[in-house]
Design a protein around this motif. Structure first.
Motif, mmCIF file in Angstrom:
data_model
loop_
_atom_site.group_PDB
_atom_site.id
_atom_site.type_symbol
_atom_site.label_atom_id
_atom_site.label_comp_id
_atom_site.label_asym_id
_atom_site.label_seq_id
_atom_site.Cartn_x
_atom_site.Cartn_y
_atom_site.Cartn_z
ATOM 1 N N LYS A 62 0.835 -1.210 0.000
ATOM 2 C CA LYS A 62 0.000 0.000 0.000
ATOM 3 C C LYS A 62 0.867 1.255 0.000
ATOM 4 O O LYS A 62 0.585 2.221 -0.728
ATOM 5 C CB LYS A 62 -0.925 -0.007 1.211
ATOM 6 C CG LYS A 62 -1.903 1.158 1.243
ATOM 7 C CD LYS A 62 -2.870 1.041 2.415
ATOM 8 C CE LYS A 62 -3.876 2.185 2.426
ATOM 9 N NZ LYS A 62 -4.826 2.068 3.558
ATOM 10 N N ARG A 63 1.931 1.237 0.806
ATOM 11 C CA ARG A 63 2.839 2.401 0.855
ATOM 12 C C ARG A 63 3.495 2.663 -0.494
ATOM 13 O O ARG A 63 3.787 3.806 -0.844
ATOM 14 C CB ARG A 63 3.917 2.185 1.922
ATOM 15 C CG ARG A 63 3.430 2.289 3.353
ATOM 16 C CD ARG A 63 4.594 2.429 4.317
ATOM 17 N NE ARG A 63 5.504 1.304 4.245
ATOM 18 C CZ ARG A 63 5.389 0.190 4.958
ATOM 19 N NH1 ARG A 63 4.356 0.038 5.784
ATOM 20 N NH2 ARG A 63 6.270 -0.786 4.848
ATOM 21 N N LEU A 64 3.747 1.580 -1.232
ATOM 22 C CA LEU A 64 4.449 1.682 -2.504
ATOM 23 C C LEU A 64 3.496 1.746 -3.700
ATOM 24 O O LEU A 64 3.937 1.675 -4.846
ATOM 25 C CB LEU A 64 5.399 0.488 -2.659
ATOM 26 C CG LEU A 64 6.551 0.453 -1.652
ATOM 27 C CD1 LEU A 64 7.222 -0.910 -1.640
ATOM 28 C CD2 LEU A 64 7.558 1.555 -1.972
ATOM 29 N N ASP A 65 2.206 1.879 -3.413
ATOM 30 C CA ASP A 65 1.184 1.993 -4.453
ATOM 31 C C ASP A 65 1.192 0.769 -5.374
ATOM 32 O O ASP A 65 1.083 0.883 -6.598
ATOM 33 C CB ASP A 65 1.385 3.268 -5.280
ATOM 34 C CG ASP A 65 0.135 3.636 -6.081
ATOM 35 O OD1 ASP A 65 -0.966 3.240 -5.662
ATOM 36 O OD2 ASP A 65 0.278 4.289 -7.131
ATOM 37 N N MET A 66 1.318 -0.411 -4.765
ATOM 38 C CA MET A 66 1.276 -1.672 -5.499
ATOM 39 C C MET A 66 -0.025 -2.395 -5.157
ATOM 40 O O MET A 66 -0.559 -2.221 -4.069
ATOM 41 C CB MET A 66 2.467 -2.562 -5.113
ATOM 42 C CG MET A 66 3.819 -1.924 -5.337
ATOM 43 S SD MET A 66 5.146 -2.858 -4.500
ATOM 44 C CE MET A 66 5.269 -4.295 -5.551
ATOM 45 N N LYS A 67 -0.514 -3.206 -6.077
ATOM 46 C CA LYS A 67 -1.709 -4.007 -5.789
ATOM 47 C C LYS A 67 -1.276 -5.307 -5.129
ATOM 48 O O LYS A 67 -0.438 -6.043 -5.670
ATOM 49 C CB LYS A 67 -2.507 -4.293 -7.052
ATOM 50 C CG LYS A 67 -3.796 -5.070 -6.753
ATOM 51 C CD LYS A 67 -4.795 -5.017 -7.893
ATOM 52 C CE LYS A 67 -6.095 -5.717 -7.493
ATOM 53 N NZ LYS A 67 -7.137 -5.615 -8.521
ATOM 54 N N PHE A 68 -1.838 -5.601 -3.970
ATOM 55 C CA PHE A 68 -1.457 -6.794 -3.214
ATOM 56 C C PHE A 68 -2.572 -7.826 -3.263
ATOM 57 O O PHE A 68 -3.743 -7.507 -3.041
ATOM 58 C CB PHE A 68 -1.164 -6.432 -1.759
ATOM 59 C CG PHE A 68 -0.752 -7.606 -0.927
ATOM 60 C CD1 PHE A 68 0.510 -8.166 -1.070
ATOM 61 C CD2 PHE A 68 -1.635 -8.175 -0.014
ATOM 62 C CE1 PHE A 68 0.896 -9.264 -0.318
ATOM 63 C CE2 PHE A 68 -1.252 -9.269 0.749
ATOM 64 C CZ PHE A 68 0.014 -9.820 0.596
ATOM 65 N N ILE A 69 -2.188 -9.068 -3.557
ATOM 66 C CA ILE A 69 -3.117 -10.187 -3.621
ATOM 67 C C ILE A 69 -2.787 -11.146 -2.478
ATOM 68 O O ILE A 69 -1.716 -11.750 -2.466
ATOM 69 C CB ILE A 69 -3.009 -10.937 -4.970
ATOM 70 C CG1 ILE A 69 -3.180 -9.979 -6.145
ATOM 71 C CG2 ILE A 69 -4.008 -12.086 -5.025
ATOM 72 C CD1 ILE A 69 -4.520 -9.305 -6.215
ATOM 73 N N PRO A 70 -3.653 -11.316 -1.494
ATOM 74 C CA PRO A 70 -3.375 -12.267 -0.414
ATOM 75 C C PRO A 70 -3.271 -13.693 -0.970
ATOM 76 O O PRO A 70 -4.073 -14.094 -1.825
ATOM 77 C CB PRO A 70 -4.585 -12.132 0.514
ATOM 78 C CG PRO A 70 -5.195 -10.803 0.165
ATOM 79 C CD PRO A 70 -4.939 -10.623 -1.295
ATOM 80 N N GLY A 71 -2.277 -14.426 -0.484
ATOM 81 C CA GLY A 71 -2.080 -15.775 -1.005
ATOM 82 C C GLY A 71 -1.436 -16.712 -0.005
ATOM 83 O O GLY A 71 -1.043 -16.318 1.096
ATOM 84 N N VAL A 72 -1.314 -17.963 -0.405
ATOM 85 C CA VAL A 72 -0.718 -18.998 0.435
ATOM 86 C C VAL A 72 -0.331 -20.161 -0.474
ATOM 87 O O VAL A 72 -0.876 -20.304 -1.576
ATOM 88 C CB VAL A 72 -1.718 -19.471 1.526
ATOM 89 C CG1 VAL A 72 -2.889 -20.230 0.916
ATOM 90 C CG2 VAL A 72 -1.033 -20.290 2.611
ATOM 91 N N GLU A 73 0.635 -20.961 -0.049
ATOM 92 C CA GLU A 73 0.975 -22.202 -0.745
ATOM 93 C C GLU A 73 0.807 -23.338 0.264
ATOM 94 O O GLU A 73 1.586 -23.445 1.213
ATOM 95 C CB GLU A 73 2.394 -22.173 -1.307
ATOM 96 C CG GLU A 73 2.728 -23.414 -2.119
ATOM 97 C CD GLU A 73 4.078 -23.327 -2.827
ATOM 98 O OE1 GLU A 73 4.427 -24.289 -3.530
ATOM 99 O OE2 GLU A 73 4.781 -22.308 -2.669
#
Length: 288
Positions: A62-73
């Motif tokens: 968010k600070r870097l103005d990137m879109k974040f997708i929550p994930g897991v493996e």
């Protein structure tokens, strides 16, 4: 299909990476910052069997103005074989995650104790488990932490040698655990609102005939798709995988499977490009 580039009409993305929450070398924040430096604009953090790094990574993005997708493996099994399932665009706050991941953590700790016992029985240091746990920190312990412990103790010249001699398939440290069945893992991801995809399908030492059987059984269990592009996959393999995706009407994803800057074979945002309407990136960019 061209390697190591991405379509200009899509953001630079990476849907598979690991932090110190599992077996990566960088903290979630440092990982996101490095991804940004590499031009990545949309990313998913997919640590093994844990969501503990999600909040930190999301805040950094968010600070870097990137879109974040929550994930897991997720580690799971198919016919006694260990496979990995990516969960993308999940809800980390879904109430079902706690019990599911606590169980996986317990299985990992039990396996770590068995690995240490077997390796100590082969003459390796008595404090091997303590050293591996120290390297894991607050993250999920796995065989890579044992490999690093052996390297730091001067018992091997590289982590690859540690796997070749002690931890790889058929070696003393290759300890099996009763991981959840793949259908259970698929259901858990989807109940949390996410997409369930088989990770790096060509890395399970399966013939393509066996891989087709695995994917057919995963389709029957409701899987959404599989990872089609990642370091080490060939263009021929991508073509074969694409035909399977078409046959079963599956979605596909791509990612670097990044763990550490020390690995020369991968870097954040770098993997073969696959342009297809089946790619999950289209839905993620659209917000779905």
């Amino acid at each position: 299909m061209k390697a190591d580039t991405q379509s200009t009409d899509l953001p630079c993305f990476d849907l598979h990476m690991h932090s110190t929450a599992s077996d990566g070398a960088l903290s979630p924040q440092a990982l996101v910052e490095l991804a940004s430096q590499n031009g990545v604009q949309l990313l998913a953090l997919t640590d093994h069997d844990t969501l503990t790094g999600q909040a930190e990574a999301a805040a950094a993005a968010k600070r870097l103005d990137m879109k974040f997708i929550p994930g897991v493996e997720l580690t799971c099994r198919w016919n006694k074989r260990v496979i990995h399932l990516l969960g993308l665009n999940i809800d980390p706050d879904h109430k079902g995650w706690k019990g599911y991941l606590d169980h996986l953590s317990c299985l990992r700790n039990q396996r770590a104790e068995k690995i240490a016992k077997k390796l100590i029985g082969k003459g390796l240091p008595d404090d091997l488990l303590e050293q591996a746990r120290a390297l894991a920190g607050d993250g999920q312990i796995g065989r890579p932490h044992f490999a690093r412990a052996l390297l730091e103790a001067g018992l091997v010249s590289s982590e690859s040698e540690a796997f070749d001699r002690f931890l790889g398939q058929g070696k003393p440290g290759d300890v099996k655990a009763e991981w959840p069945d793949m259908a259970e893992a698929i259901s858990q991801v989807q109940k949390s609102g996410g997409y369930a995809l088989l990770a790096h399908p060509t890395k399970y030492n399966l013939t393509f005939s066996r891989l087709r059987i695995l994917l057919a059984e995963m389709v029957a269990a409701g899987v959404d798709g599989f990872e089609i592009a990642y370091p080490g996959v060939s263009q021929e393999q991508i073509g074969l995988l694409m035909r399977i995706a078409d046959q079963h009407d599956l979605q596909v994803s791509s990612g670097s499977d990044f763990h550490t800057p020390k690995h020369r074979w991968t870097h954040l945002g770098r993997f073969p490009r696959v342009e297809t309407h089946r790619h999950l990136i289209h839905a993620l960019v659209a917000g779905g």
